[in-house]
Write an enzyme that holds these catalytic residues in place. Structure first.
Site, mmCIF file in Angstrom:
data_model
loop_
_atom_site.group_PDB
_atom_site.id
_atom_site.type_symbol
_atom_site.label_atom_id
_atom_site.label_comp_id
_atom_site.label_asym_id
_atom_site.label_seq_id
_atom_site.Cartn_x
_atom_site.Cartn_y
_atom_site.Cartn_z
ATOM 1 N N ASP A 43 42.061 27.818 29.358
ATOM 2 C CA ASP A 43 42.491 29.227 29.359
ATOM 3 C C ASP A 43 43.388 29.487 30.564
ATOM 4 O O ASP A 43 44.422 30.172 30.451
ATOM 5 C CB ASP A 43 41.275 30.168 29.442
ATOM 6 C CG ASP A 43 40.746 30.564 28.055
ATOM 7 O OD1 ASP A 43 40.875 29.753 27.129
ATOM 8 O OD2 ASP A 43 40.197 31.672 27.913
ATOM 9 N N ASP A 89 36.418 22.612 40.836
ATOM 10 C CA ASP A 89 36.813 23.837 41.550
ATOM 11 C C ASP A 89 38.169 23.660 42.223
ATOM 12 O O ASP A 89 39.018 24.559 42.207
ATOM 13 C CB ASP A 89 35.736 24.292 42.548
ATOM 14 C CG ASP A 89 34.951 23.162 43.173
ATOM 15 O OD1 ASP A 89 35.016 22.034 42.662
ATOM 16 O OD2 ASP A 89 34.274 23.387 44.190
#
Ligand code: NAD
Length: 363
Positions: free
Chosen positions: A255, A227
């Site tokens: 991505d 994260d």
């Protein structure tokens, strides 16, 4: 590839068009490959098979056995994106061709570069030049985590369970791939995990990477929790060189990284194992722009360049490496100039015009 590599026999590339924008960007890629084939005398031979909805219509499966058989005989594979989210269940013929090839050909390393181009400002921060080495054969992917049956199941109608598999073997080999890659670049590794929560599974991954690290003592090394990594990529993307991580974290972070570089439409990738390799864009089938000549084909064309370099290194044939490099130079020329950019990069030209321009640069 069944035989040992040699420079005398023709090089068979299996082309699978896929769904959505797949047919448009595979056609573009094949025309570029045709040009470098004649420019560099590569001896390429193309074999085309259907996968996805076209194949479902014809044969009742999105991934017939004949495609796997052809893949095993080919020297390399080029696959367009597939609309897996819309496939019917496996019992009705919906099999993810990409996953099936990764698993059956043991394509354990998914190498996903994200690189800034001259003249094209990154979406955030300074320039980015990193590669994500993503484990490709296990992790939180229901179709990859079991010997038999699915890794996702429902014991009752209100309870769904997904199983995630992490093995020392798969973790060590992706780590070794990543460290070797780092040595060819800026020699820095960032290992991304979530061992603070997945103490056993991500813990095992981390332990395996730390073990492999002993073989590469000269490599700069750091660990990041996934994260935080997502945030740090936005804050300072230029700080990263090679990121090694498990399957799903790598899928998501890549991505993000390629979008930071400019667009998913630039996102090339290679799925590689010890015997086989498959060129495949990082993105999906983009149904929102399919059939409109709007897709940026640079992602799959760049993936094909990676495949050519892989073939060149494997066969000891510099022509393949030169052809791959020439494609990258031609992509850079196209993307660097605002007049020759596709719509996703703020430009105006379509898939076909981009491909024609790129080919003109090659020739
Ligand atoms: P997507 O990656 O297809 O599209 C996300 C966004 O990026 C869309 O706005 C799309 O138009 C744009 N985009 C993607 N590629 C582009 C290109 N080359 N040029 C310009 N713009 C581009 O993600 P999605 O919409 O979530 O998924 C669509 C389908 O693809 C789903 O069925 C999904 O399961 C599948 N999928 C397949 C693969 C694969 O084949 N490897 C990977 C991811 C998703």
């Amino acid at each position: 590839m069944a035989q040992s590599p040699s420079s005398s026999h023709p090089v068979t590339l299996l082309c699978l068009k896929g769904d959505g924008i797949g047919p448009e960007i595979t056609a573009a890629t094949q025309s570029v490959l045709n040009v470098v084939d004649s420019l560099y005398g590569l001896g390429l031979r193309f074999e085309t098979h259907d996968v996805g909805f076209v194949s479902l219509e014809k044969s009742g499966s999105t991934f017939p056995q004949s495609v796997l058989d052809a893949a095993k005989k080919a020297d390399g594979i080029v696959i367009g994106p597939v609309s897996t989210n819309d496939y019917p269940p496996a019992v009705q013929g919906g099999v993810n061709p990409s996953a099936a090839l990764r698993k059956n050909l043991d394509l354990y390393a998914n190498i996903r570069p994200a690189k800034s181009y001259p003249g094209l400002p990154p979406r955030v921060g300074d320039s980015i030049d990193l590669v994500i080495a993503r484990e490709n054969t296990e992790g939180f992917y229901a179709d990859r985590s079991m010997f038999e049956g699915s890794g996702e199941f429902m014991p009752t109608e209100d309870l769904a369970v997904a199983v995630r598999k992490i093995t020392r073997k798969a973790s060590e080999r992706i780590a070794r791939t990543a460290f070797a890659l780092a040595r060819q670049r800026r020699n820095k590794i960032t290992v991304v995990h979530k061992a603070n929560v997945f103490r056993l599974s991500d813990g095992l991954f981390l332990e395996a990477v730390r073990d492999v690290r002993q073989e590469f003592p000269d490599t700069e090394y750091e660990e990041q929790i996934v994260d935080a990594m997502a945030a740090l990529l936005i804050r300072a993307p230029e700080a990263y060189d090679v990121i090694v991580t498990t399957n799903m974290y790598g899928d998501i972070l890549s991505d993000e990284a390629s979008e930071i570089a400019g667009s998913l439409g630039l996102a090339a990738s290679l799925n590689a194992g010890d015997q086989y390799a498959m060129a495949q864009a990082q993105h999906g089938s983009a149904p929102d722009i399919a059939g409109q000549d709007k897709a940026n084909p640079a992602s799959l064309i760049g993936s094909a360049a990676m495949l050519l370099r892989w073939l060149g290194e494997r066969r000891g044939d510099a022509r393949f490496v030169s052809a791959g490099d020439a494609i990258d130079v031609a992509i850079t020329k196209m993307v660097s100039s605002p007049e020759t950019r596709t719509v996703d990069l703020g430009g105006t030209i379509g898939t076909k015009a981009f491909t024609e321009g790129l080919i003109a640069n090659l020739s």
